[in-house]
Design an enzyme around this catalytic site. Structure first.
Site, PDB file in Angstrom:
ATOM      1  N   GLN A  58       0.831  -1.204   0.000  1.00  0.00           N
ATOM      2  CA  GLN A  58       0.000   0.000   0.000  1.00  0.00           C
ATOM      3  C   GLN A  58       0.868   1.257   0.000  1.00  0.00           C
ATOM      4  O   GLN A  58       1.786   1.377   0.813  1.00  0.00           O
ATOM      5  CB  GLN A  58      -0.919   0.031   1.222  1.00  0.00           C
ATOM      6  CG  GLN A  58      -1.937   1.162   1.106  1.00  0.00           C
ATOM      7  CD  GLN A  58      -2.730   1.415   2.379  1.00  0.00           C
ATOM      8  OE1 GLN A  58      -2.160   1.749   3.407  1.00  0.00           O
ATOM      9  NE2 GLN A  58      -4.034   1.268   2.302  1.00  0.00           N
TER      10      GLN A  58
ATOM     11  N   CYS B 275      -6.437   7.276   4.961  1.00  0.00           N
ATOM     12  CA  CYS B 275      -5.785   7.572   6.239  1.00  0.00           C
ATOM     13  C   CYS B 275      -6.234   8.939   6.770  1.00  0.00           C
ATOM     14  O   CYS B 275      -6.127   9.944   6.074  1.00  0.00           O
ATOM     15  CB  CYS B 275      -4.261   7.555   6.062  1.00  0.00           C
ATOM     16  SG  CYS B 275      -3.427   8.018   7.578  1.00  0.00           S
TER      17      CYS B 275
ATOM     18  N   LYS C  43      -8.098   1.638  -1.158  1.00  0.00           N
ATOM     19  CA  LYS C  43      -8.750   1.562   0.154  1.00  0.00           C
ATOM     20  C   LYS C  43      -9.133   2.982   0.550  1.00  0.00           C
ATOM     21  O   LYS C  43      -8.311   3.893   0.507  1.00  0.00           O
ATOM     22  CB  LYS C  43      -7.806   0.962   1.186  1.00  0.00           C
ATOM     23  CG  LYS C  43      -8.407   0.938   2.596  1.00  0.00           C
ATOM     24  CD  LYS C  43      -7.599   0.043   3.507  1.00  0.00           C
ATOM     25  CE  LYS C  43      -8.187  -0.002   4.897  1.00  0.00           C
ATOM     26  NZ  LYS C  43      -7.844   1.179   5.693  1.00  0.00           N
TER      27      LYS C  43
ATOM     28  N   ASP D  72     -14.818  -2.542  12.086  1.00  0.00           N
ATOM     29  CA  ASP D  72     -15.540  -3.178  13.194  1.00  0.00           C
ATOM     30  C   ASP D  72     -15.933  -4.638  12.962  1.00  0.00           C
ATOM     31  O   ASP D  72     -16.870  -5.119  13.597  1.00  0.00           O
ATOM     32  CB  ASP D  72     -16.802  -2.383  13.571  1.00  0.00           C
ATOM     33  CG  ASP D  72     -16.490  -0.956  13.990  1.00  0.00           C
ATOM     34  OD1 ASP D  72     -15.308  -0.629  14.189  1.00  0.00           O
ATOM     35  OD2 ASP D  72     -17.446  -0.152  14.113  1.00  0.00           O
TER      36      ASP D  72
ATOM     37  N   ARG E  27      -8.189  -4.338  13.482  1.00  0.00           N
ATOM     38  CA  ARG E  27      -7.880  -4.418  14.917  1.00  0.00           C
ATOM     39  C   ARG E  27      -8.152  -5.771  15.555  1.00  0.00           C
ATOM     40  O   ARG E  27      -7.434  -6.172  16.469  1.00  0.00           O
ATOM     41  CB  ARG E  27      -8.635  -3.295  15.655  1.00  0.00           C
ATOM     42  CG  ARG E  27      -8.052  -1.921  15.359  1.00  0.00           C
ATOM     43  CD  ARG E  27      -8.970  -0.811  15.779  1.00  0.00           C
ATOM     44  NE  ARG E  27     -10.204  -0.803  14.979  1.00  0.00           N
ATOM     45  CZ  ARG E  27     -11.196   0.047  15.140  1.00  0.00           C
ATOM     46  NH1 ARG E  27     -11.131   0.942  16.095  1.00  0.00           N
ATOM     47  NH2 ARG E  27     -12.264  -0.008  14.365  1.00  0.00           N
TER      48      ARG E  27
HETATM   49  C1  LIG Z   1      -2.710   0.627  14.346  1.00  0.00           C
HETATM   50  C2  LIG Z   1      -3.433   0.914  13.062  1.00  0.00           C
HETATM   51  C3  LIG Z   1      -2.704   1.276  11.942  1.00  0.00           C
HETATM   52  C4  LIG Z   1      -3.358   1.530  10.717  1.00  0.00           C
HETATM   53  N1  LIG Z   1      -2.625   1.822   9.606  1.00  0.00           N
HETATM   54  C5  LIG Z   1      -3.234   1.886   8.390  1.00  0.00           C
HETATM   55  C6  LIG Z   1      -2.476   1.977   7.182  1.00  0.00           C
HETATM   56  O1  LIG Z   1      -1.235   1.987   7.190  1.00  0.00           O
HETATM   57  N2  LIG Z   1      -3.170   2.046   6.006  1.00  0.00           N
HETATM   58  C7  LIG Z   1      -4.540   2.009   5.960  1.00  0.00           C
HETATM   59  O2  LIG Z   1      -5.125   2.061   4.869  1.00  0.00           O
HETATM   60  N3  LIG Z   1      -5.270   1.924   7.082  1.00  0.00           N
HETATM   61  C8  LIG Z   1      -4.645   1.826   8.288  1.00  0.00           C
HETATM   62  N4  LIG Z   1      -5.405   1.636   9.412  1.00  0.00           N
HETATM   63  C9  LIG Z   1      -6.854   1.480   9.282  1.00  0.00           C
HETATM   64  C10 LIG Z   1      -7.222  -0.012   9.140  1.00  0.00           C
HETATM   65  O3  LIG Z   1      -6.691  -0.555   7.954  1.00  0.00           O
HETATM   66  C11 LIG Z   1      -8.746  -0.202   9.131  1.00  0.00           C
HETATM   67  O4  LIG Z   1      -9.286   0.527   8.063  1.00  0.00           O
HETATM   68  C12 LIG Z   1      -9.407   0.273  10.415  1.00  0.00           C
HETATM   69  O5  LIG Z   1      -8.679  -0.122  11.561  1.00  0.00           O
HETATM   70  C13 LIG Z   1     -10.847  -0.231  10.539  1.00  0.00           C
HETATM   71  O6  LIG Z   1     -10.882  -1.635  10.504  1.00  0.00           O
HETATM   72  P1  LIG Z   1     -11.025  -2.528  11.866  1.00  0.00           P
HETATM   73  O7  LIG Z   1     -12.238  -2.040  12.578  1.00  0.00           O
HETATM   74  O8  LIG Z   1     -11.139  -3.930  11.376  1.00  0.00           O
HETATM   75  O9  LIG Z   1      -9.777  -2.273  12.662  1.00  0.00           O
HETATM   76  C14 LIG Z   1      -4.770   1.444  10.636  1.00  0.00           C
HETATM   77  C15 LIG Z   1      -5.487   1.086  11.785  1.00  0.00           C
HETATM   78  C16 LIG Z   1      -4.839   0.818  12.982  1.00  0.00           C
HETATM   79  C17 LIG Z   1      -5.649   0.414  14.179  1.00  0.00           C
END
Ligand SMILES: Cc1cc2nc3c(=O)[nH]c(=O)nc-3n(C[C@H](O)[C@H](O)[C@H](O)COP(=O)(O)O)c2cc1C
Length: 332
Positions: free
Chosen positions: A72, A102, A141, A206, A229
């Site tokens: 990415q 982001c 994304k 989520d 997460r």
């Molecule tokens: C610690 C952390 C780092 C993340 N870094 C990125 C990243 O580098 N690129 C990205 O597109 N999203 C990043 N995200 C967002 C996640 O890819 C995801 O979209 C977001 O956590 C929601 O999904 P979840 O509820 O399954 O965690 C990050 C999220 C967390 C918690």
């Protein structure tokens, strides 16, 4: 069966989300072993790559066993993004993913990440230029929109598809929401239900239980779930979801031995990859979750997270194994 370009990713694939300082090669390998169908690297700055910053180039390391893997990148400058595509290609990923989601200020203020949601024309033209610049499938994304009043994901997804984007992963929040509130999957389902859409639409945000993953598939009709997460320090989440899909029943949580085994392998892979100092440091964040549920664990956790010496951390794992052998973990 979902396909990203020519890559067959199976029926309702589970994707490991890109996560900064989390989705590195050791963690991706563990998630892959536990059933992740596609894995993504953490985001990599196009500007950083061009400057050849050691930190950025290390983020490009990928291993055969984790394929298919997407690298990415983020940025808002066309020239830098195209140059970084050429650099990224040399690492041999299967997919190039663009981060248009982001929310952090230092990224958004440069018009990158979710910042680009304010300029959909630029988002589309950058994607188009990148698609034309590589033979690899380009995926995107993103989030629902900049804020509640500017949700244009239906239009955005269609336009990205029209310029050759091969799959889209949508986090069901706006930039303004950051990580607050609940992810809203309804607009993602609307993207999927648009009869003009033919590329896979993956839902994100989520998915923290097998039931939620099933809901994303059956109630919202999406093509796959991207998981962030819920997998941190818990790569077993992927196999638990798959087991639930197959049987309708919950898989028993991993045993203590499995957890200790994963912690050991995680640390060893990190050391092999980055050397002892960084390997020890960067694996620390995972231990809390690996051993979550064990009562009075603080003393052991402290041993794992305070020593710079890998031998001490491995010794702490041995101690945990001895002390808590047979401990019965329960589902959260
Ligand atoms: C610690 C952390 C780092 C993340 N870094 C990125 C990243 O580098 N690129 C990205 O597109 N999203 C990043 N995200 C967002 C996640 O890819 C995801 O979209 C977001 O956590 C929601 O999904 P979840 O509820 O399954 O965690 C990050 C999220 C967390 C918690």
């Amino acid at each position: 069966m979902a396909k990203i370009g020519d890559i067959d990713v199976g029926d309702f694939p589970l994707l490991l989300a890109p996560m900064e300082d989390v989705s590195d090669p050791p963690f991706r390998a563990l998630c892959k072993e536990q059933g992740a169908d596609v894995v993504y690297t953490e985001f990599i700055s196009s500007e950083g790559l061009i400057r050849d910053a050691a930190k950025s180039t290390m983020k490009l390391d990928i291993y055969e066993k984790e394929r298919p893997v997407g690298i990415q990148i983020f940025g808002a400058n066309l020239e830098s993004m195209l140059q970084s595509v050429e650099i990224v290609e040399k690492s041999g990923p299967d997919i190039i993913d663009i981060n248009f989601g982001c929310p952090v200020k230092k990224v958004v203020s440069k018009g990158a990440g979710a910042g680009i949601l304010k300029d959909v024309d630029l988002m589309v033209s950058l994607t188009e230029a990148m698609v034309k610049h590589t033979k690899l499938p380009v995926t995107v994304k993103t989030r629902l929109g900049w804020d509640h009043d500017s949700i244009k994901i239906l239009e955005v997804a269609e336009r990205l598809q029209d310029v050759g984007c091969k799959a889209i992963s949508i986090h069901g929040r706006t930039r303004a929401q950051m990580y607050k509130g609940e992810a809203n999957w309804q607009p993602i389902a609307e993207v999927k239900n648009n009869p003009r859409m033919h590329i896979p639409v993956f839902g994100n945000g989520d998915v923290d239980t097998p039931e939620r993953a099933l809901e994303m598939r059956d109630k919202y009709g999406l093509d796959g779930a991207m998981i962030g997460r819920a997998s941190i320090g818990y790569p077993w989440f992927f196999r638990e979801v798959k087991h639930y899909f197959e049987t309708g029943k919950h898989l028993a949580p991993p045993t203590l031995q499995e957890r200790v085994g994963a912690a050991r392998r995680h640390l060893q892979m990190a050391i092999d990859w980055k050397g002892e100092k960084l390997g020890v440091f960067e694996t620390r964040r995972h231990y809390t979750n690996y051993f979550k549920g064990i009562p009075h664990f603080k003393e052991f956790r402290m041993k794992m997270v305070t020593s710079d010496d890998a031998a001490n951390v491995f010794a702490a794992f041995d101690e945990v194994e001895k002390e808590f052998i047979g401990y019965e973990f329960t589902r959260e």
